[in-house]
Design an enzyme around this catalytic site. Structure first.
Site, PDB file in Angstrom:
ATOM      1  N   ASP A  25      49.611 -33.395  15.273  1.00 30.32           N
ATOM      2  CA  ASP A  25      48.614 -33.129  16.309  1.00 30.32           C
ATOM      3  C   ASP A  25      47.305 -33.680  15.756  1.00 30.32           C
ATOM      4  O   ASP A  25      46.694 -33.085  14.871  1.00 30.32           O
ATOM      5  CB  ASP A  25      48.531 -31.611  16.546  1.00 30.32           C
ATOM      6  CG  ASP A  25      47.353 -31.218  17.431  1.00 30.32           C
ATOM      7  OD1 ASP A  25      46.674 -32.108  17.966  1.00 30.32           O
ATOM      8  OD2 ASP A  25      47.114 -29.997  17.579  1.00 30.32           O
ATOM      9  N   LYS A  90      38.091 -38.806  17.537  1.00 30.39           N
ATOM     10  CA  LYS A  90      39.055 -38.940  18.628  1.00 30.39           C
ATOM     11  C   LYS A  90      38.352 -39.245  19.956  1.00 30.39           C
ATOM     12  O   LYS A  90      38.902 -39.911  20.825  1.00 30.39           O
ATOM     13  CB  LYS A  90      39.847 -37.630  18.749  1.00 30.39           C
ATOM     14  CG  LYS A  90      40.943 -37.637  19.796  1.00 30.39           C
ATOM     15  CD  LYS A  90      41.767 -36.373  19.675  1.00 30.39           C
ATOM     16  CE  LYS A  90      42.828 -36.225  20.726  1.00 30.39           C
ATOM     17  NZ  LYS A  90      43.574 -34.970  20.556  1.00 30.39           N
ATOM     18  N   GLU A 190      50.086 -34.164  24.691  1.00 27.37           N
ATOM     19  CA  GLU A 190      49.902 -32.821  24.121  1.00 27.37           C
ATOM     20  C   GLU A 190      50.529 -31.728  24.996  1.00 27.37           C
ATOM     21  O   GLU A 190      51.218 -30.845  24.470  1.00 27.37           O
ATOM     22  CB  GLU A 190      48.406 -32.551  23.885  1.00 27.37           C
ATOM     23  CG  GLU A 190      47.875 -33.381  22.708  1.00 27.37           C
ATOM     24  CD  GLU A 190      46.359 -33.517  22.678  1.00 27.37           C
ATOM     25  OE1 GLU A 190      45.680 -32.841  23.472  1.00 27.37           O
ATOM     26  OE2 GLU A 190      45.864 -34.307  21.863  1.00 27.37           O
ATOM     27  N   ASP A 214      44.410 -26.002  28.164  1.00 26.33           N
ATOM     28  CA  ASP A 214      44.064 -26.262  26.767  1.00 26.33           C
ATOM     29  C   ASP A 214      42.552 -26.176  26.565  1.00 26.33           C
ATOM     30  O   ASP A 214      41.813 -27.079  26.957  1.00 26.33           O
ATOM     31  CB  ASP A 214      44.595 -27.663  26.392  1.00 26.33           C
ATOM     32  CG  ASP A 214      44.378 -27.994  24.917  1.00 26.33           C
ATOM     33  OD1 ASP A 214      43.590 -27.295  24.251  1.00 26.33           O
ATOM     34  OD2 ASP A 214      44.998 -28.968  24.444  1.00 26.33           O
TER      35      ASP A 214
END
Ligand code: AMP
Length: 621
Positions: A25, A90, A190, A214
């Site tokens: 992850d 990211k 994800e 999320d």
């Protein structure tokens, strides 16, 4: 076509490999690595050497002597050495400065990009790094961690990305894996990984619609998925990439400072004090997930907070996440009653008020028993285990074993269909012309994983002729690849303004043995680092050539509006760029480009203003 893995030590093919594949992850704030334990069959997130932490902060610090540290150690420098401490990389993957836009201030380090359409780079001490290179440092750290914990080398991984990542961002993540010495067997969404962690989708007869909520430290997203016959499909996503637990912390800080009657700006001007209050606020927030009241004091500021007060403070951001859920459902064409499972991901979903809001909205129970920080990595490990052949191949689909793409400027490979894409598939990309009046473009199709086409396998070539005369950069040439279920590739090039088109058909797998395939894959990993530098250099050369050309053109047509000094200095800076074009020092070239840009930008803007005001004068209202 099936899944093909290679043994990196001898290059042999392992169609039925039992080699360990790890799940990663790669997060905005924290990253984790997990694997499925051979004995227990359960996914396990790997802890650090001290055996305490599973999360690796996605932070990289470059010391003045260029020593690099990643993770918890690097995080300590966030406040004391911000220009050399890279976080949230990211957010920059596959992005141009234009994409980053108004959020550029969010980053404490220097992001550069003169051509606002090109991909960003990060400058630390006159060295230029791509987000891909930086992400690879985090991946290397994770690889090292799992290798140390298991006492064995690992070379294969599954990496997760947000469902909303586009092709460029997915490719960037793959490339980062490659540079870290990992063969990336699959990029997994994800929310798909989160579903797998609950076992959803492992039974081929599962037919469900799933909402994955999320909420992390700095980002929020919700995805609506459909699972059928082991295939996950993303129906819709929504969210806010600048919303998360950090906003909760800020709301608490503001509340405490306001109640103290002190001035916020002058209090927070003391960096160390600001940091202490921030840590206190985050701790208070976390405590309130299980307790009703927290108390404390910092420098005379009363840090008391009840759960009820906290819930009032965070109502607005929570409401925004619910509005996003509503929008995602609408985009998916579904109603609340259509959702079979609601899965909670991310540390901030531990907040009871968040759980309640989501459960009230969906009018249903939540899946929240798996640790929300680890769930994505655990799901990635399950997917990795399936790909390594340890479980029934439920999610294995036919895939293309090598990337397919075309040659672009400077002999670079531009991948249109990445390796391991399930087939049939189609993809397209737009290109343009390089010179004024260019009437034809040559399309050369390659197969392979290397960054320079000379190392890849040429499949065929053709020319698209008859493009009507127009200035460079105006033609829109769309190159589309269609790979059918039999592995036949159709390549079509079409100039969209005029409609002229041309196409060919090739068989990528024709005449290539398993052994060739293995060698190609092995070479791509062995040469990943040098390929990456060669690509970065070539991209800098392309950028340099372009800027030299446009600046020359610019000063030629505007010479009368520039001072003698400006003209002379510009010419000198141009020749400095030209001098570096032939060399192999990417950073020196990059620095010369920066200098030329910095110098010419003010007068370019001045001349633009003159041109605009002239145009305005000419207009009659
Ligand atoms: P993630 O990005 O998923 O790692 O989530 C990190 C966020 O979750 C941070 O804002 C943390 O403060 C928050 N968080 C972690 N544990 C808790 C908790 N027990 N209660 C509330 N928030 C938490």
């Amino acid at each position: 076509m099936a899944k093909i893995s290679i043994n990196l030590s001898d290059g042999s093919l392992e169609n039925d490999s039992k080699e360990l594949v790890i799940g990663i992850d790669l997060g905005t704030t924290n990253s984790l690595v997990a694997y499925v334990d051979r004995d227990g069959g359960q996914p396990i997130a790997v802890k650090d050497e001290e055996g305490t932490n599973k999360l690796v902060p996605s932070v990289i610090h470059f010391a003045a002597d260029r020593a690099i540290v990643v993770g918890r150690e690097a995080k300590q420098y966030l406040a004391s050495d911000p220009a050399r401490t890279i976080y949230s990389v990211k957010r920059l993957m596959g992005k141009s400065l234009k994409d980053v836009g108004e959020h550029a201030d969010f980053f404490g380090y220097r992001i550069i990009d003169e051509d606002t359409d090109a991909l960003v780079k990060i400058e630390v001490d006159q060295k230029y790094y791509t987000p891909i290179e930086l992400s690879s440092l985090i991946l290397k750290q994770l690889k090292k961690r799992v290798e140390k914990a298991l006492g064995q080398a690992v070379s294969k991984a599954v990496i997760t990305v947000p469902a909303y990542f586009n092709d460029a961002q997915r490719q960037a993540t793959r490339d980062a894996g490659k540079i870290a010495g990992l063969e990336v067997l699959r990029i997994v969404n994800e929310p798909t990984a989160a579903s797998l962690a609950y076992g959803i989708g492992l039974d081929p007869s599962d037919k469900k619609k799933i909402a994955v909520y999320d909420l992390g430290g700095g980002t929020f997203d919700v995805s609506i998925l459909k699972i059928q016959q082991g295939i996950f499909e993303v129906l819709a996503t929504n969210g806010d990439t600048y919303l998360g637990g950090d906003d909760f912390d800020r709301a608490i800080i503001d509340y405490w400072i306001e109640r103290s009657g002190r001035d916020k700006a002058s209090l927070l001007a003391d960096k160390e004090l600001g940091q202490r209050i921030r840590i206190m606020a985050e701790e208070a927030k976390q405590k309130l997930s299980t307790e009703q009241l927290v108390e404390g004091e910092i420098e005379g500021i009363d840090c008391q907070l009840t759960r009820t007060n906290f819930e009032a403070l965070i109502k607005e951001p929570i409401d925004r996440t619910i509005a996003a859920c509503q929008a995602a459902l609408k985009d998916a064409g579904l109603g609340i009653g259509d959702i079979d499972e609601i899965i909670m991901v991310g540390g901030s979903t531990r907040v009871p008020a968040v759980k309640k809001a989501v459960s009230d909205f969906f009018q249903s129970e939540l899946q929240d028993s798996v640790d929300p920080d680890q769930i994505v990595a655990l799901g990635a490990a399950i997917q990795a285990d399936i790909l390594s052949g340890n479980q029934k191949d439920l999610l294995l689909l036919d895939v293309t074993p090598l990337s397919l793409g075309i040659e672009t400027m400077g002999g670079l490979m531009d991948v249109i269909i990445p390796r391991n894409t399930k087939i049939p598939t189609k993809a397209a990309r737009q290109y343009t012309t390089q010179v004024d009046g260019q009437a034809s473009v040559r399309i050369t199709v390659f197969q392979g994983e290397r960054d320079q086409v000379k190392h890849n396998r040429q499949l065929g070539k053709f020319s698209l002729n008859g493009i009507p005369g127009m200035p460079a950069g105006l033609a829109k040439v769309e190159v589309s690849f269609l790979l059918d279920a039999d592995g036949i590739l159709q390549v079509k090039a079409k100039e969209l303004r005029s409609g002229v088109e041309q196409s060919i058909q090739v068989k990528p797998q024709y005449g290539i043995s398993d052994k060739d395939l293995a060698t190609m894959l092995k070479d791509s990993i062995m040469h990943a680092e040098e390929d990456m530098s060669a690509r970065a250099l070539q991209e800098a050369v392309n950028e340099g050539e372009q800027i030299v050309l446009t600046t020359k053109k610019f000063i030629n047509s505007n010479a009368e509006l520039l001072s003698k000094e400006e003209l002379e200095k510009t010419r000198e800076l141009i020749s400095q760029v030209e001098g570096k074009l032939q060399g192999s020092d990417k950073d020196a070239l990059q620095a010369a480009i920066e200098k030329l840009n910095d110098f010419s930008r003010p007068f370019a803007e001045r001349i633009m203003d003159i041109a605009i005001s002239k145009a305005m004068k000419g207009k009659k209202i």
